[in-house]
Design a protein around this motif. Structure first.
Motif, mmCIF file in Angstrom:
data_model
loop_
_atom_site.group_PDB
_atom_site.id
_atom_site.type_symbol
_atom_site.label_atom_id
_atom_site.label_comp_id
_atom_site.label_asym_id
_atom_site.label_seq_id
_atom_site.Cartn_x
_atom_site.Cartn_y
_atom_site.Cartn_z
ATOM 1 N N ALA A 91 0.833 -1.206 0.000
ATOM 2 C CA ALA A 91 0.000 0.000 0.000
ATOM 3 C C ALA A 91 0.869 1.258 0.000
ATOM 4 N N GLN B 221 -6.827 10.523 -0.952
ATOM 5 C CA GLN B 221 -5.893 10.185 0.113
ATOM 6 C C GLN B 221 -6.232 10.890 1.418
ATOM 7 N N TRP C 97 -8.623 8.707 3.163
ATOM 8 C CA TRP C 97 -8.156 7.405 3.630
ATOM 9 C C TRP C 97 -8.003 7.334 5.138
ATOM 10 N N ASP D 211 -9.690 4.415 7.217
ATOM 11 C CA ASP D 211 -8.936 3.400 7.938
ATOM 12 C C ASP D 211 -9.590 3.062 9.271
ATOM 13 N N ARG E 294 -4.424 2.042 5.749
ATOM 14 C CA ARG E 294 -4.044 3.128 4.832
ATOM 15 C C ARG E 294 -3.331 4.268 5.544
#
Lengths: 313, 170
Positions: free
Chosen positions: A233, A257, A260, A264, A273
């Motif tokens: 990842a 992102q 993320w 998570d 992540r």
């Protein structure tokens, strides 16, 4: 065209007992090509085993540097026009080399990937048979063809899997080989193929060149351990930071992102992540240098690369 | 009078390296509920492996069956016990599995933590853990957005400064 067959190894003495003699036999049948075992600081006596059992294979003993560094060192030392990278658990078919090197002889081709099969002849689901990709949510998603009927003729693919591929050394040198950004492993071969397409070259898949990859017992079909998921990842994020140059797609990376970190906690599981993101941030400067170089050297857009690699253009 | 609860269900991400933990968890559930069926929730990939490890049935997640379908299936079964297999340290995951366990209406919930024996956990305690994790979401989102935003702006700047063969695209 002469090629050096490079078998990368780390503590795989048991595997070398099958992979080295198969490579030596294939090299002999194809008219004589050198075989090198690039040993990444094994502690299991691999080097001595190869020297003692297969004196016609050369052993390159390397300091611990991971898969990419071992390949880079071995390809740099080769004296042939081409090199063939093989994993230590890959057993080549006796006639795998001729078709591979014939495909590689085309002037605009950088690399050609083999057909990866299980010992029973069925396609493997873990290695790259005719790879393609798509950008989604800030990451490149890789697709491997799993239908044998779709793999009958040579065709373009996004990248050639580093476990069984032939490459032109001159172009490899121009690309700088596998990028150490992805150490210790994962995504370096995807990065290499993507950059090769970006330079205006092609990467092909040659189903006539067959190699056997024994994926072992059923247990190995389980999802990968968390540590490996995390490594993969992290490298997927670095790949996007380095290679995704188109502003429209790159904006999606920013949005995805940022989300993320929350995902998570909300979803959790595979992979973590947030941890991957923090680890990638530690290599931000390195990714920035790679991105600047890609910007200078790239001749095709991100969308062109994926379309050409999928055979759509 | 409520319906009688039957069997147990194991919840796991089934990562490679967790085989022994899964086998041990299935063994524990079987010893807690002798003679009753022990099933597991798995993906299309892990289903055959979970069967090999001892699950008598696998409720398949993914490939069209989402989390809601799994929860519906579990609620319909009303299992006597549900177990959660946790992966390595430093992985905050499992919130999804914890939510499924809470929603499953199971009589007992067990946690199978790394290097520890099975631990029975009350619904209230598990709910508190879930709430704690959910409360972290806004903070994570803010920190993640700040860190990613800064990093990506810097990367974009490096790109713009590099010029290049197709700089007009940037």
């Amino acid at each position: 065209m002469k090629a050096t067959l490079v078998i990368t190894n780390h503590n795989g003495r048991e595997l070398l007992g099958k992979s080295v003699p198969a490579a030596l036999e294939a090299a002999r049948r194809a008219g004589g090509h050198p075989v090198v075992v690039a040993d990444d600081a094994s502690t299991d006596d691999s080097a001595a085993f190869v020297r003692g059992t297969y004196p016609e294979a050369r052993v390159l003993e390397l300091p611990k540097g991971g898969f990419g560094a071992a390949c880079n060192a071995a390809v740099a030392e080769a004296e042939t026009e081409a090199a063939v990278l093989l994993n230590n658990d890959v057993v080549v078919a006796p006639d795998f080399l001729e078709s591979l090197l014939t495909a590689l002889a085309r002037p605009d081709v950088f690399a050609v990937g083999c057909k990866f099969v299980n010992p029973d002849g069925s396609l493997t689901d873990a290695l790259g048979n005719r790879t393609s990709g798509r950008w989604e949510g800030g990451l490149l998603y890789i697709h491997h063809e799993t239908r044998a009927e779709e793999l009958t003729e040579m065709c373009p693919q996004l990248y050639a899997n580093g476990g069984g591929m032939a490459l032109r050394r001159e172009k490899w040198a121009a690309l700088g080989g596998f990028d150490p950004l992805y150490r210790p492993l994962y995504w370096e071969d995807v990065d290499l193929g993507y950059r090769a397409w970006g330079r205006g070259w092609r990467v092909l898949y040659e189903p006539a060149s067959v190699v056997v990859h024994d994926q072992g017992s059923t247990m190995r079909r389980l999802h990968r351990p968390a540590g490996i998921e995390l490594m993969s990842a992290k490298n997927a994020i670095l790949f996007a930071w380095k290679n995704l140059l188109e502003p429209r797609l790159f904006r999606r990376v920013a949005l995805a992102q940022a989300r993320w970190a929350a995902d998570d906690v909300l979803i959790g599981g595979l992979p973590n992540r947030t941890a991957a993101l923090w680890r990638a941030l530690r290599q931000l400067r390195e990714a920035g240098r790679g991105r600047a170089e890609e910007q200078r050297e790239r001749e095709r857009s991100d969308e062109e690369i994926l379309a050409l690699a999928a055979g759509d253009a | 009078m409520g319906r009688e609860r039957d069997g147990a269900v194991l919840l796991t991400f089934a990562r490679r390296g967790e085989e022994e933990a899964i086998r041990e968890a299935l063994r524990h559930l079987r010893s807690e509920l002798p003679g009753r069926q022990v099933a597991a929730v798995g993906t299309l990939v892990s289903a055959p492996v979970l069967r090999e490890l001892g699950a008598e049935e696998v409720i398949v997640y993914g490939g069209g069956a989402g989390a809601r379908a799994v929860v519906r299936e579990l609620r319909g079964r009303a299992p006597a016990a549900v177990g959660i297999v946790y992966g390595g340290p430093g992985f905050s995951g499992h919130l999804k599995l914890e939510l499924v366990a809470l929603a499953s209406a199971a009589g007992r919930i067990y946690q199978f933590l790394e290097d520890t024996r099975a631990r029975r956990v009350g619904r209230g305690r598990l709910l508190a853990s879930v709430c704690g994790k959910l409360a972290r979401v806004p903070l994570c989102l803010a920190v993640g957005a700040a860190a990613c935003g800064t990093a990506l702006c810097w990367l974009r700047l490096r790109q713009l400064m590099a010029g290049g063969k197709r700089a007009g695209r940037a």
